[in-house]
Design a protein around this motif. Structure first.
Motif, PDB file in Angstrom:
ATOM      1  N   THR A 122       0.825  -1.213   0.000  1.00 35.33           N
ATOM      2  CA  THR A 122       0.000   0.000   0.000  1.00 35.33           C
ATOM      3  C   THR A 122       0.853   1.255   0.000  1.00 35.33           C
ATOM      4  OG1 THR A 122      -0.170  -0.148   2.411  1.00 35.33           O
ATOM      5  CG2 THR A 122      -1.965  -1.082   1.116  1.00 35.33           C
ATOM      6  N   CYS A 123       2.047   1.144   0.586  1.00 35.12           N
ATOM      7  CA  CYS A 123       2.967   2.272   0.574  1.00 35.12           C
ATOM      8  C   CYS A 123       3.418   2.601  -0.847  1.00 35.12           C
ATOM      9  CB  CYS A 123       4.172   1.943   1.451  1.00 35.12           C
ATOM     10  SG  CYS A 123       5.387   3.242   1.554  1.00 35.12           S
ATOM     11  N   MET A 124       3.513   1.596  -1.690  1.00 30.58           N
ATOM     12  CA  MET A 124       3.955   1.817  -3.070  1.00 30.58           C
ATOM     13  C   MET A 124       2.901   2.523  -3.925  1.00 30.58           C
ATOM     14  SD  MET A 124       5.963  -1.570  -4.329  1.00 30.58           S
ATOM     15  CE  MET A 124       6.973  -2.512  -3.191  1.00 30.58           C
ATOM     16  N   PHE A 125       1.649   2.590  -3.440  1.00 30.26           N
ATOM     17  CA  PHE A 125       0.600   3.216  -4.242  1.00 30.26           C
ATOM     18  C   PHE A 125       0.924   4.652  -4.616  1.00 30.26           C
ATOM     19  CE2 PHE A 125      -3.135   0.386  -2.657  1.00 30.26           C
ATOM     20  CZ  PHE A 125      -2.576  -0.682  -3.341  1.00 30.26           C
ATOM     21  N   GLN A 126       1.632   5.360  -3.748  1.00 30.04           N
ATOM     22  CA  GLN A 126       1.931   6.764  -4.014  1.00 30.04           C
ATOM     23  C   GLN A 126       3.279   6.955  -4.690  1.00 30.04           C
ATOM     24  OE1 GLN A 126       2.312   8.889  -0.274  1.00 30.04           O
ATOM     25  NE2 GLN A 126       2.879   7.005   0.784  1.00 30.04           N
ATOM     26  N   ASN A 127       3.885   5.873  -5.152  1.00 28.40           N
ATOM     27  CA  ASN A 127       5.169   5.990  -5.832  1.00 28.40           C
ATOM     28  C   ASN A 127       4.991   6.704  -7.165  1.00 28.40           C
ATOM     29  OD1 ASN A 127       7.626   5.041  -7.450  1.00 28.40           O
ATOM     30  ND2 ASN A 127       8.048   4.219  -5.409  1.00 28.40           N
ATOM     31  N   SER A 128       5.935   7.510  -7.533  1.00 27.35           N
ATOM     32  CA  SER A 128       5.855   8.247  -8.797  1.00 27.35           C
ATOM     33  C   SER A 128       6.006   7.334 -10.008  1.00 27.35           C
ATOM     34  CB  SER A 128       6.935   9.336  -8.829  1.00 27.35           C
ATOM     35  OG  SER A 128       8.226   8.763  -8.679  1.00 27.35           O
ATOM     36  N   GLU A 187      -8.315  13.858  -3.859  1.00 26.93           N
ATOM     37  CA  GLU A 187      -7.684  13.735  -5.169  1.00 26.93           C
ATOM     38  C   GLU A 187      -6.394  12.932  -5.122  1.00 26.93           C
ATOM     39  OE1 GLU A 187      -7.217  17.510  -7.003  1.00 26.93           O
ATOM     40  OE2 GLU A 187      -9.361  17.887  -7.169  1.00 26.93           O
ATOM     41  N   SER A 188      -6.173  12.212  -4.055  1.00 28.38           N
ATOM     42  CA  SER A 188      -4.968  11.398  -3.935  1.00 28.38           C
ATOM     43  C   SER A 188      -5.048  10.189  -4.857  1.00 28.38           C
ATOM     44  CB  SER A 188      -4.792  10.941  -2.480  1.00 28.38           C
ATOM     45  OG  SER A 188      -3.758   9.995  -2.379  1.00 28.38           O
ATOM     46  N   ASP A 189      -3.881   9.773  -5.355  1.00 24.82           N
ATOM     47  CA  ASP A 189      -3.825   8.566  -6.186  1.00 24.82           C
ATOM     48  C   ASP A 189      -4.167   7.313  -5.393  1.00 24.82           C
ATOM     49  OD1 ASP A 189      -3.122   9.958  -8.454  1.00 24.82           O
ATOM     50  OD2 ASP A 189      -0.964   9.790  -8.084  1.00 24.82           O
ATOM     51  N   LYS A 190      -4.086   7.413  -4.077  1.00 18.92           N
ATOM     52  CA  LYS A 190      -4.401   6.253  -3.246  1.00 18.92           C
ATOM     53  C   LYS A 190      -5.856   5.826  -3.419  1.00 18.92           C
ATOM     54  CE  LYS A 190      -1.090   7.386   0.455  1.00 18.92           C
ATOM     55  NZ  LYS A 190      -0.952   7.711   1.885  1.00 18.92           N
ATOM     56  N   VAL A 191      -6.735   6.787  -3.670  1.00 19.60           N
ATOM     57  CA  VAL A 191      -8.157   6.473  -3.811  1.00 19.60           C
ATOM     58  C   VAL A 191      -8.383   5.569  -5.017  1.00 19.60           C
ATOM     59  CG1 VAL A 191     -10.421   7.455  -4.303  1.00 19.60           C
ATOM     60  CG2 VAL A 191      -8.922   8.563  -2.653  1.00 19.60           C
ATOM     61  N   ILE A 230     -14.949   6.827 -12.731  1.00 20.31           N
ATOM     62  CA  ILE A 230     -14.967   5.625 -13.557  1.00 20.31           C
ATOM     63  C   ILE A 230     -14.654   4.386 -12.725  1.00 20.31           C
ATOM     64  CG2 ILE A 230     -13.915   4.481 -15.532  1.00 20.31           C
ATOM     65  CD1 ILE A 230     -15.734   6.839 -16.234  1.00 20.31           C
ATOM     66  N   CYS A 231     -13.651   4.488 -11.852  1.00 23.77           N
ATOM     67  CA  CYS A 231     -13.275   3.337 -11.007  1.00 23.77           C
ATOM     68  C   CYS A 231     -14.403   2.967 -10.052  1.00 23.77           C
ATOM     69  CB  CYS A 231     -11.999   3.650 -10.230  1.00 23.77           C
ATOM     70  SG  CYS A 231     -10.509   3.710 -11.232  1.00 23.77           S
ATOM     71  N   PHE A 232     -15.015   3.970  -9.444  1.00 20.51           N
ATOM     72  CA  PHE A 232     -16.080   3.670  -8.492  1.00 20.51           C
ATOM     73  C   PHE A 232     -17.319   3.141  -9.203  1.00 20.51           C
ATOM     74  CE2 PHE A 232     -19.565   4.903  -5.542  1.00 20.51           C
ATOM     75  CZ  PHE A 232     -19.180   4.095  -4.483  1.00 20.51           C
ATOM     76  N   LEU A 233     -17.569   3.614 -10.418  1.00 21.32           N
ATOM     77  CA  LEU A 233     -18.706   3.115 -11.184  1.00 21.32           C
ATOM     78  C   LEU A 233     -18.556   1.621 -11.470  1.00 21.32           C
ATOM     79  CD1 LEU A 233     -21.280   4.415 -12.386  1.00 21.32           C
ATOM     80  CD2 LEU A 233     -20.084   4.492 -14.568  1.00 21.32           C
ATOM     81  N   GLU A 234     -17.348   1.200 -11.794  1.00 21.77           N
ATOM     82  CA  GLU A 234     -17.105  -0.225 -12.033  1.00 21.77           C
ATOM     83  C   GLU A 234     -17.295  -1.028 -10.754  1.00 21.77           C
ATOM     84  OE1 GLU A 234     -13.739  -3.068 -14.193  1.00 21.77           O
ATOM     85  OE2 GLU A 234     -13.271  -0.987 -13.684  1.00 21.77           O
TER      86      GLU A 234
END
Length: 759
Positions: free
Chosen positions: A134-140, A183-187, A250-254
C-alpha cells in the motif's frame, strides 16, 4: 544485490513452469519481501533499498545459494542490464503474483502447489507485506504502483480463499482513504484493488462465493456509502485537476456495478449494494456535468444495465440461471431507480443531454485532409437513453393500477422521448407512424432493440388488462388504440418494423431464438400470444402498411419519371437503374426524395406492379442470396425435403397464383429498346419479369398485390421458421424444447388461413 537477482530469476523460472521447490520455505521469504521502509517508499525506491538488498545478499541462506550456482553463468549475461533496484522490486512482485496464480490454477501439481501455498502464508505472517505494498501506491513510478496494486489484490484474494483474516493495515488503509473523496492517487488504487478482488470472486467456480464475498465486504459496508455521498456531491467546476475526479468516477462506477451484480446474482444484502437505489438522484447530476462524452455514456449505460438487471453479466456467463426467482426487495429498488429516471426527465434531462458525437475514424481520431467529416449523433447515447426511459415506464406501470394515470404518464414521457429523438433520425421520423422510432434507433444493436420491444409490449399488455377491467366503451377503446400509435408503442407496428428491418428473414429470427444474448424468446412468445387474441388489430395494421407502401412507391415513381424525362433530351437512352447508379445510390436517393417513406432500407424504384412482383418473388425460397447461417445442411434426406415441401404447399400455391396473374397482366409491356440488366450482379427485378422500371403513375393499383401483402410475408416467414426448428429438433440440435413455440406458430398460421378463406 547480485545474488538476490539471481535467486529471484531462478525462482521465477521454476514457478512459471509450476515446478516444485526444494529448499525450506523460509529461505525464499528472505528474497520475496520488498526490503524498504515506509519512509523510503514515500519518495522513491532508491539508494536505501539498494543498501538493504546488499545486506540481504551477505546473509542469504546457503541452501538457496547452492540451488542457483548451476545457472549463475546464464544469469550473469543479463545482470548488467537488469541490476537496478527498481527491476529487482518488480521481479519480486512478479514472482509473488505468478506464485499465487499457480496456487489458484487447477493445472498445478499438488506437491508444487502446497509448497507455493506455504511460502505465501509465511510471507503474509512474517513480513507485513500489505503495508509495504500500500505504501507503493503513491510511488511516482506508475508501473511500480500498478504492480504493487495487482500483487496486493491477489494476496487479499488468497487470504479469502484460505479463510485467513484480512490484514488490519489494509482495512485501515481503505477506511482512511475512502471515508471521503480526495484527489490522492491512493483512492484510485484502493478502488482498483477492491474491484479486482470482487472480479476474482465472481470468476471463481467454487460454491462458496457468497461466503467469501460476505467476508470481504463486511469491513467496508459503511465506508462505501460515505464515499458514494462524498464523490457524487462534488462540484466539477471547482476542481483544478478534473482528470483525477473522472478517474475516481470511472473506477467507483465499475465497483458499484459489481456490488449491484453481487446483490442480484449472489443474493447478498449489504447496504453498500443498495446505495444507488437508495440515493439515485445524485448520480444523474453527473450526466449534466461538463465532462467528456464517454463519461456520460458510461453512466447512462450503467443505469440501463441496472434497470435491465444485466450488471456484471460478462462475469456471470454460464452460471446465471435463465429465469431468476422473484426478489421483492429488488423490485422495490428498481421502482425507486425508475422513478428517479422519470423525475430527471421531467426536470429536463433529455433537453440538456448532448448527443453530438465525434465520428470515429479508422486508424486514428482525425479525418484526413480533403475528406468531408459527416456529423452525426452519438447513437450509443441515443439507444441507452431511449431504453432507460421505456424500461423505467414499464417498471413504473407494473406498480400502477389506474389506466387513466398510466395513459397520462405514458403520453407525457413518450412525447418527451420522441421530441428528443426526432432531430437525430435521418431521414426524419414521420408523424403518421411514430412506432418506427424503435427499429430506427436500435437497428445496430439487436439485444437493446429486443429489450425495448419487450418493454413496449409489457406496457401495452398492462394497459390492455386495465382497460379490459374497467369495461371501457368501444369509443374509448378506439381512442386508446389511436393512443398507442400516437405515442409509438403499438406492439403490432413495432413487430412489423422489426421484421422489415431484417428483411422478413426467418434465419435471423432463428438466430435470435437460439441465442442466449437477447430476450427474443420471451418477447416472441408473449407477442404470439397477443397475436392470437388481437388478430383483427394486427390485420388492420398490415393493411395500413400495404396502403402506405403503395402510395410511397407511386410518389417515388412520379419523381423519378420526371427526372428521367428531363435527362432524356441530353443523354442517350439508359435504364433508370443506370441513371440512379448502384443499389446503395437508389436507397440514398429514395431516402432523400421521399421523407414519407416508411421503409428506406428496402425501397426499390419501380411501378406498383413491379413492386408487387418483387414482393411476391421475395417470398419464394431465396436462391440469389445466402442466409446469415445456413441451417439447412446438405445431408438432409429426401424424406426431410419432402416434409418441408408439404408443409409449405398451401402458401406456395397462393404465391404461384399471384405471380402468374401479375406476370400475365404486365408481361407484354416492356419496351424492347431498353438495355439489358444482365450486367448487374444482383438485379432488383428477376430476369423472367418483363416489368419496366417506370410506367405511368396514373395506373390504378393492382388488387393482386394485396394477396401477397405484408401479412402474407409474415406468415410465410413463420412457416419457414417452423420448418427450420423442426429440422433442428429432429437432429437434436435445438437448444431447448420448442414444442410450445411451434404450437403458437401453427395456431397463427391457422388463424391466417381462416381469415383469408372467403365466406
Amino acid at each position: 544485490m547480485k545474488a538476490s537477482f539471481e535467486v529471484l530469476e531462478q525462482l521465477y523460472r521454476k514457478v512459471l513452469l509450476g515446478a516444485p521447490l526444494e529448499p525450506d520455505s523460509h529461505d525464499y521469504i528472505f528474497y520475496l519481501s520488498p526490503a524498504f521502509s515506509d519512509r523510503d517508499c514515500s519518495t522513491t525506491t532508491s539508494s536505501s533499498c539498494s543498501n538493504l538488498l546488499d545486506v540481504q545478499g551477505k546473509h542469504q541462506p546457503s541452501s538457496v545459494n547452492l540451488a542457483i550456482r548451476s545457472v549463475a553463468p546464464v544469469c550473469l549475461q543479463r545482470h548488467s542490464q537488469m541490476s537496478s533496484t527498481r527491476e529487482i522490486i518488480l521481479l519480486q512482485l512478479t514472482v509473488i503474483r505468478v506464485m499465487i496464480s499457480r496456487i489458484l490454477s487447477v493445472e498445478t501439481e499438488s506437491h508444487a502447489k502446497e509448497k507455493y501455498r506455504d511460502i505465501i502464508k509465511i510471507l503474509l505472517k512474517s513480513s507485513d507485506i500489505d503495508s509495504k505494498l500500500t505504501c507503493m501506491f503513491q510511488n511516482s513510478d506508475k508501473l511500480l504502483s500498478h504492480m504493487a496494486a495487482k500483487c496486493l489484490a491477489l494476496l487479499l484474494y488468497f487470504q479469502l480463499k484460505e479463510k485467513m483474516t484480512l490484514s488490519n493495515s489494509w482495512v485501515s488503509f481503505c477506511q482512511k482513504n475512502l471515508s471521503e473523496y480526495s484527489e490522492s492517487d491512493k483512492v484510485v488504487n484502493c478502488l482498483w484493488v477492491l474491484t479486482f478482488v470482487i472480479k476474482e470472486i465472481f470468476k471463481d467456480t467454487c460454491s462458496q462465493k457468497t461466503e467469501i464475498l460476505k467476508q470481504f465486504l463486511t469491513p467496508f459496508d459503511a465506508i462505501f456509502e460515505a464515499f458514494y455521498n462524498s464523490l457524487f456531491s462534488q462540484h466539477f467546476e471547482n476542481h483544478q485537476n478534473t482528470s483525477k475526479l473522472i478517474n475516481s468516477l470511472i473506477c467507483f462506477l465499475e465497483l458499484l456495478e459489481l456490488l449491484i451484480a453481487s446483490r442480484i446474482h449472489l443474493k447478498l444484502h449489504f447496504t453498500c449494494q443498495r446505495i444507488l437505489f437508495l440515493k439515485p438522484s445524485i448520480v444523474f447530476d453527473v450526466i449534466t456535468w461538463p465532462v467528456h462524452a464517454f463519461v456520460k455514456r458510461k453512466f447512462i449505460i450503467f443505469i440501463k444495465k441496472c434497470l435491465l438487471c444485466k450488471v456484471g453479466e460478462d462475469l456471470c456467463q454460464g452460471s446465471v440461471p435463465a429465469f431468476m426467482p422473484p426478489d421483492h426487495p429488488l423490485d422495490v429498488d428498481l421502482l425507486a431507480l425508475a422513478d428517479a429516471v422519470l423525475q430527471a426527465v421531467d426536470l429536463g434531462l433529455l433537453r440538456t443531454l448532448s448527443v453530438h458525437g465525434k465520428p470515429s475514424c479508422f486508424g486514428g481520431n482525425e479525418v484526413q485532409p480533403g475528406c468531408e467529416r459527416v456529423a452525426g449523433p452519438d447513437h450509443v447515447i441515443l439507444r441507452a437513453a431511449s431504453l432507460v426511459i421505456i424500461r423505467s415506464l414499464e417498471i413504473k406501470f407494473q406498480n400502477c393500477v389506474s389506466a387513466n394515470e398510466m395513459t397520462v404518464v405514458l403520453q407525457r414521457f413518450m412525447s418527451e422521448l420522441l421530441t428528443f429523438l426526432k432531430p437525430h433520425l435521418q431521414p426524419s421520423l414521420q408523424s403518421r407512424n411514430l412506432c418506427e422510432w424503435l427499429s430506427r434507433v436500435f437497428i445496430e444493436q439487436d439485444d437493446d432493440m429486443l429489450e425495448a420491444a419487450r418493454a413496449a409490449l409489457g406496457i401495452y399488455l398492462k394497459l390492455t388488462r386495465e382497460c379490459a377491467a374497467a369495461e371501457s366503451s368501444t369509443q374509448e377503446k378506439e381512442m386508446w388504440n389511436h393512443h398507442t400509435h400516437e405515442n409509438g408503442y403499438n406492439p403490432h407496428c413495432i413487430f412489423l418494423f422489426i421484421l422489415k428491418s431484417i428483411g422478413f428473414d426467418s434465419t435471423v429470427l432463428l438466430d435470435f431464438l437460439i441465442s442466449s444474448e437477447t430476450c427474443f424468446l420471451e418477447y416472441f412468445v408473449r407477442y404470439l400470444k397477443l397475436l392470437q387474441k388481437d388478430w383483427d388489430n394486427f390485420f388492420a395494421v398490415c393493411k395500413y402498411f400495404d396502403v402506405t407502401e403503395s402510395k410511397d412507391n407511386i410518389n417515388i415513381c412520379c419523381c423519378i419519371s420526371s427526372l428521367v424525362q428531363d435527362r432524356s433530351g441530353n443523354q442517350t437512352e439508359r435504364s433508370p437503374l443506370a441513371v440512379l447508379g448502384s443499389h446503395r445510390d437508389v436507397r440514398a436517393w429514395v431516402s432523400g426524395a421521399s421523407d414519407a417513406s416508411s421503409e428506406p432500407r428496402n425501397h426499390v424504384v419501380m411501378s406498383e406492379e413491379a413492386q408487387a412482383t418483387l414482393q411476391a418473388n421475395s417470398l419464394s425460397p431465396r436462391q440469389a442470396s445466402q442466409s446469415l447461417v445456413d441451417y439447412d445442411s446438405s445431408d438432409d434426406s429426401e424424406e426431410e425435403s419432402m416434409d418441408q415441401c408439404l408443409a409449405n404447399s398451401r402458401l406456395t400455391s397462393l404465391h404461384q397464383e399471384a405471380m402468374k396473374k401479375i406476370q400475365d397482366s404486365i408481361g407484354t409491356s416492356r419496351d424492347k429498346k431498353e438495355p439489358s440488366l444482365e450486367s448487374q450482379s444482383r438485379p432488383l427485378v428477376p430476369k423472367e419479369s418483363n416489368t419496366p422500371f417506370i410506367v405511368d403513375c396514373d395506373i390504378a393499383p393492382n388488387n393482386t398485390a394485396s394477396k401477397v401483402g405484408i401479412s402474407y410475408r409474415i406468415v410465410k416467414c413463420f412457416e419457414e421458421l417452423q420448418g427450420a426448428i423442426y429440422r433442428l429438433q429432429k437432429k437434436n440440435l435445438f437448444p431447448y424444447n420448442p414444442t410450445a413455440l411451434l404450437k403458437l406458430l401453427k395456431h397463427i398460421e391457422a388463424i391466417y388461413n381462416k381469415s383469408m378463406t372467403p365466406l
